[in-house]
Design a protein around this motif. Structure first.
Motif, mmCIF file in Angstrom:
data_model
loop_
_atom_site.group_PDB
_atom_site.id
_atom_site.type_symbol
_atom_site.label_atom_id
_atom_site.label_comp_id
_atom_site.label_asym_id
_atom_site.label_seq_id
_atom_site.Cartn_x
_atom_site.Cartn_y
_atom_site.Cartn_z
ATOM 1 N N PHE A 129 51.484 41.308 46.203
ATOM 2 C CA PHE A 129 51.625 41.721 47.531
ATOM 3 C C PHE A 129 51.817 40.346 48.605
ATOM 4 C CE2 PHE A 129 49.902 42.822 52.035
ATOM 5 C CZ PHE A 129 50.690 43.577 52.607
ATOM 6 N N THR A 130 50.859 39.433 48.390
ATOM 7 C CA THR A 130 50.812 38.220 49.104
ATOM 8 C C THR A 130 51.884 37.128 48.867
ATOM 9 O OG1 THR A 130 48.511 38.442 49.058
ATOM 10 C CG2 THR A 130 49.081 36.316 49.958
ATOM 11 N N ILE A 132 54.979 37.861 47.292
ATOM 12 C CA ILE A 132 56.028 38.567 47.441
ATOM 13 C C ILE A 132 56.340 38.398 48.944
ATOM 14 C CG2 ILE A 132 57.571 40.644 47.214
ATOM 15 C CD1 ILE A 132 56.125 41.222 44.657
ATOM 16 N N LEU A 133 55.425 38.863 49.849
ATOM 17 C CA LEU A 133 55.522 38.858 51.316
ATOM 18 C C LEU A 133 55.448 37.628 51.978
ATOM 19 C CD1 LEU A 133 54.374 42.451 51.803
ATOM 20 C CD2 LEU A 133 56.661 41.538 51.478
ATOM 21 N N VAL A 134 54.457 36.604 51.673
ATOM 22 C CA VAL A 134 53.947 35.513 52.256
ATOM 23 C C VAL A 134 54.411 34.416 51.586
ATOM 24 C CG1 VAL A 134 52.117 34.538 53.426
ATOM 25 C CG2 VAL A 134 52.100 37.009 53.209
ATOM 26 N N PRO A 137 58.311 33.731 50.223
ATOM 27 C CA PRO A 137 59.249 33.697 51.577
ATOM 28 C C PRO A 137 58.951 32.501 52.538
ATOM 29 C CG PRO A 137 58.623 35.851 51.144
ATOM 30 C CD PRO A 137 57.565 35.013 50.096
ATOM 31 N N CYS A 348 58.596 39.131 42.100
ATOM 32 C CA CYS A 348 58.986 40.440 42.864
ATOM 33 C C CYS A 348 59.232 41.310 41.529
ATOM 34 C CB CYS A 348 60.031 40.595 43.680
ATOM 35 S SG CYS A 348 60.339 42.057 44.633
ATOM 36 N N THR A 378 63.877 39.522 48.155
ATOM 37 C CA THR A 378 62.993 38.173 48.342
ATOM 38 C C THR A 378 63.871 37.486 49.544
ATOM 39 O OG1 THR A 378 62.338 37.720 46.344
ATOM 40 C CG2 THR A 378 62.451 35.923 47.655
ATOM 41 N N ILE A 381 62.869 39.229 53.219
ATOM 42 C CA ILE A 381 61.971 38.586 53.738
ATOM 43 C C ILE A 381 61.910 37.222 54.104
ATOM 44 C CG2 ILE A 381 59.449 38.334 53.087
ATOM 45 C CD1 ILE A 381 60.279 41.441 53.270
ATOM 46 N N SER A 382 62.447 36.403 53.245
ATOM 47 C CA SER A 382 62.366 35.147 53.615
ATOM 48 C C SER A 382 63.099 35.008 55.032
ATOM 49 C CB SER A 382 63.174 34.328 52.539
ATOM 50 O OG SER A 382 62.514 34.381 51.402
ATOM 51 N N GLY A 467 46.944 44.965 52.253
ATOM 52 C CA GLY A 467 47.532 45.599 51.090
ATOM 53 C C GLY A 467 46.940 46.853 50.417
#
Length: 504
Positions: A129-130, A132-134, A137, A348, A378, A381-382, A467
């Motif tokens: 979660f971290t 892929i989303l933070v 990106p 991902c 990806t 989100i980036s 998450g």
């Protein structure tokens, strides 16, 4: 729990196929026009490609943008070189520790897959979660910003370029890399090798330029490195050292890259450790020489006030040809962006394959054999992270969150060494190495919070814990398992993708 997972990895692969995957498998057969055939990612990366993915990702925006931040935090040239050396040692020890993990658990996915196999589903989800989303990106966005700043710097001499222009160029760079990675794995590898050669030549040119500058006038470097001046003005506190190392390690980001693509690496038990040692040794030596070269022509004040260190260096050494350094820095950062994007999409992809993300993200194109849905996700989100962040805040945000999970992963290696010494290990490191890096990770996470607590760290922690809102109902209790089935099948038909199995 871990023993069961490792047995599966070492002896055979047992795959649980969701209902939507069954539909997708039928599509795979139809698209291929063959009888049922296993779709796997190919092993396209050899030793040269491995070195290129590690060093080519490490040598990027950091060495052209972070020196002023490192020097700004610690306050003196001597201390800044210590930080660069320390960052290189930490990166080497961490990479060697990851190499052992990569030979024990020979799957792609990096921290996610290691935490999953050692600690189980719950902490692995928070890692996925971290990252892929933070983390990924943020890294991609920061590199794209650095590309943009250097690419348009010649058009705005003597002033900061507009943020809108910077972010538009950065978005274009992300989209260009996304297209290349989606089209072909070999194309992405070739881009990485070509840009590695270009950036090594650029850094070598800076080193040689520094030597020439010394022969012409040694006043600046003597002033910077005189015994009484070298460490004069050093600012030492937990917070300043921690933030300086964050910036230094940002320039070494990429030491872990091959662990994300182990299933696509030829002979990983041999090429993984070789690539790590060659790449990080090369990069550390170049970084130290380049920093010394910067300080041959710039005073600490000039270096800290520069928005683009390489451009300032180029203007002083090359005169009217200083714009060449802008082009070199932009190309260097582009290669780094390509490597980071390549590995980010794999996190991902693997997380989805293990049931921690929507099924569509675990699929690969039936002809190109690239994880195109994961790469597209990806990219999106980036672009969001790019729209809302600036370079320095993105780097600090990235470093804080990343080192939380690096520490958890290294603690898993220590656990395996103590509790599971019988596991096959083609490559081993002394237990002292992961212990030292774990201590460094704890310091990097806690030092800035203890010495200079800021509300942003709380926001980061709360975001990671948020998450649970997704994990508890949808992953742990598996509520609404067919919620995205129709969308998955539609996207599968639209993107021409099908489920891909592990390549072990």
């Amino acid at each position: 729990m871990f023993f069961c997972h490792v047995c599966v990895c070492a002896i055979k692969v047992v795959t649980t196929v969701p209902s939507s995957y069954a539909l997708c498998s039928l599509f795979s057969v139809a698209m291929a026009g063959k009888e049922a055939e296993v779709l796997k990612m190919k092993r396209e990366i050899g030793l040269i490609g491995g070195i290129a993915f590690i060093s080519g990702t490490m040598i990027g925006s950091g060495i052209f943008m972070s020196p002023q931040f490192v020097l700004g935090y610690v306050g003196s040239p001597g201390a800044s070189l210590v930080i660069w050396s320390l960052s290189g040692v930490i990166a080497m020890l961490a990479a060697l520790s990851y190499t052992e993990l990569g030979t024990i658990i020979s799957e792609s996915g990096g921290e996610f897959i290691y935490i999953l196999r050692i600690y189980g589903s719950c902490p692995a989800f928070f890692a996925a979660f971290t990252f892929i989303l933070v983390v990924k990106p943020s890294s991609i966005a920061a590199m794209a910003i650095s590309i943009a700043k250097y690419a348009i710097a010649p058009f705005y001499p003597g002033c900061e370029p507009p943020q809108l222009a910077v972010k538009c160029v950065a978005a274009a760079a992300i989209l260009l890399v996304a297209i290349a990675n989606t089209l072909n794995v070999r194309l992405a590898v070739r881009i990485q090798v070509v840009f590695l050669v270009a950036k090594v030549l650029a850094l070598t040119f800076i080193v040689i330029g520094g030597i020439v500058a010394i022969t012409q006038s040694s006043t600046v470097i003597v002033e910077n490195f005189k015994i009484e001046n070298s460490f004069k003005g050093t600012q030492f506190s937990l917070s300043t050292v921690g933030m300086a190392v964050y910036q230094g390690l940002w320039s070494y980001a990429g030491w872990y890259n091959l662990n994300y693509v182990t299933e696509e690496l030829k002979r990983p038990e041999v090429n993984l450790p070789r690539a790590v040692v060659i790449a990080i040794t090369l990069v550390t030596g170049l970084y130290l020489l380049v920093n010394v070269s910067y300080l041959t022509v710039m005073t600490p004040r000039e270096l800290m006030s520069s928005s683009a260190v390489a451009v300032t260096w180029g203007n002083k050494v090359l005169g009217s040809w200083g714009w060449v350094m802008s082009v070199a820095a932009a190309l260097s950062a582009f290669g780094s962006l390509n490597g980071t994007f390549f590995s980010g999409g794999r996190v991902c992809f693997v997380a989805a394959r293990e049931g921690h993300m929507p099924d569509i993200l675990a699929m690969a194109h039936v002809h190109r054999l690239t994880p195109s849905p994961a790469l597209i996700f990806t990219t999106l989100i980036s672009l969001v992270v790019l729209a809302i962040g600036d370079f320095q805040s993105i780097v600090n945000f990235f470093s804080f969150t990343a080192w939380i999970f690096y520490g958890i992963t290294l603690s898993g290696l220590i656990y395996l060494k103590i509790k599971k010494p019988e596991l096959p290990r083609p490559y081993k490191v002394p237990i002292l190495l992961p212990i030292l890096v774990l201590i460094a990770a704890v310091f990097l996470v806690l030092a800035p919070i203890i010495d200079d607590p800021q509300i942003e760290y709380l926001y980061v922690t709360l975001f990671i814990l948020s998450g649970a809102i997704i994990y508890v109902p949808f992953i742990h209790y598996k509520l609404c398992p067919g919620l995205l089935t129709k969308l998955t099948v539609f996207m599968q038909l639209f993107l021409e993708v099908a489920p891909a199995e592990k390549n072990l």
